[in-house]
Design an enzyme around this catalytic site. Sequence first.
Site, short mmCIF file in Angstrom:
data_model
loop_
_atom_site.label_atom_id
_atom_site.label_comp_id
_atom_site.label_asym_id
_atom_site.label_seq_id
_atom_site.Cartn_x
_atom_site.Cartn_y
_atom_site.Cartn_z
N ALA A 154 0.69 -1.37 -0.34
CA ALA A 154 -0.24 0.16 -0.12
C ALA A 154 0.44 1.42 0.25
CB ALA A 154 -0.83 -0.10 1.22
N LYS A 155 1.03 2.98 -0.69
CA LYS A 155 0.95 3.65 -0.67
C LYS A 155 0.32 4.25 0.38
CE LYS A 155 3.36 6.27 -4.14
NZ LYS A 155 4.21 6.19 -3.61
#
Length: 321
Positions: A154-155
């Site tokens: 995930a960013k």
Amino acid sequence: MKVWLDGVLRDSADTAIPCLTHTLHYGTGVFEGIRSYSGPQGCFIFRLRDHLERLQASANTLRVTMPYSIDEMEEAVQTLLRVNELGDSYIRPLVFIGEGSMSLDVRTPPGNRVRTLIAAWEWKSYFAGTPALGLSVRLGTWRRNFPHSGLNRAKAVGFYVNSYLAHADATACGYDEAILVDEGDHLAEATAANIFLVRNNGLVTPTTDAALAGITRDTMIEIARGLGFSVEERDIRPAEIFRADHVFLTGTACEVVPVAKVNGQPIGNDAGAQVVRDLAALYQRAVRNDYTPSRKPASSDWCTPHLRSSTETRNGIVSNA
Ligand code: PMP
């Protein structure tokens, strides 16, 4: 500069984000970095849909429901570029948790509103002032955090403290960038970019176990395989860097950047440097819709034309404040 906040265009100075915004305290947001390019074929947003799909996947990882659909976000990006009259730009969507509960349980009634910001600006060079030969990087001092936890997929805003610390340490010691290793001491990635080694006219890159599945990384793999290069995704011992024909980083912001020195030691050779220059040049054409790797399925459209006039707007969901 106008930004798009929760469906409304506002002056960026006029966004007044409340100080008890959950993400500000706990890093509970997700974001993307996207670029638009102008060239002979027109103006294009590169892999917009892929970035927005990754944004949604990042939000899902954090159990955050995005308030806007991917189609709506696509249109918002178009609108923002148009009102700011941007051609070549860097686009930053951020989905964040707003005010409400100050505990970690954001389901506590009345719940916290999920908010969406999109900003865009001209950001010509991520590594400003870097010598043409490439970056000087510091290797091995920092470990990628949370490998195997899934969070690196995930960013997520909070995840970047690890990148920030590694980068701050590297620059304080006179380097341009840091390369982080994973739990098993294999190469992971740079602070906001993936890493590739050129070896025997092929590429080697770490798996995405402890690295973000970069969209530039994927683009580079397609370009290289299209040219007939082998591309291996595997665990890489740091020492391999010193035997590589060359090393380069890939990321939306930094694009394709050669590495010239690792821990002060020059790396690579002329043939490897030429491979990196050739791949970087093809990347610059691909992002401008001027080059399609031969293996890329025709149906996957990387370059979204940037609609420059409001009459081209598709859904009209964006209003002015
Ligand atoms: N790794 C990290 C940690 C990043 O922040 C980025 C930038 N998004 C990348 C790799 C490269 O990803 P992309 O090519 O999708 O920009």
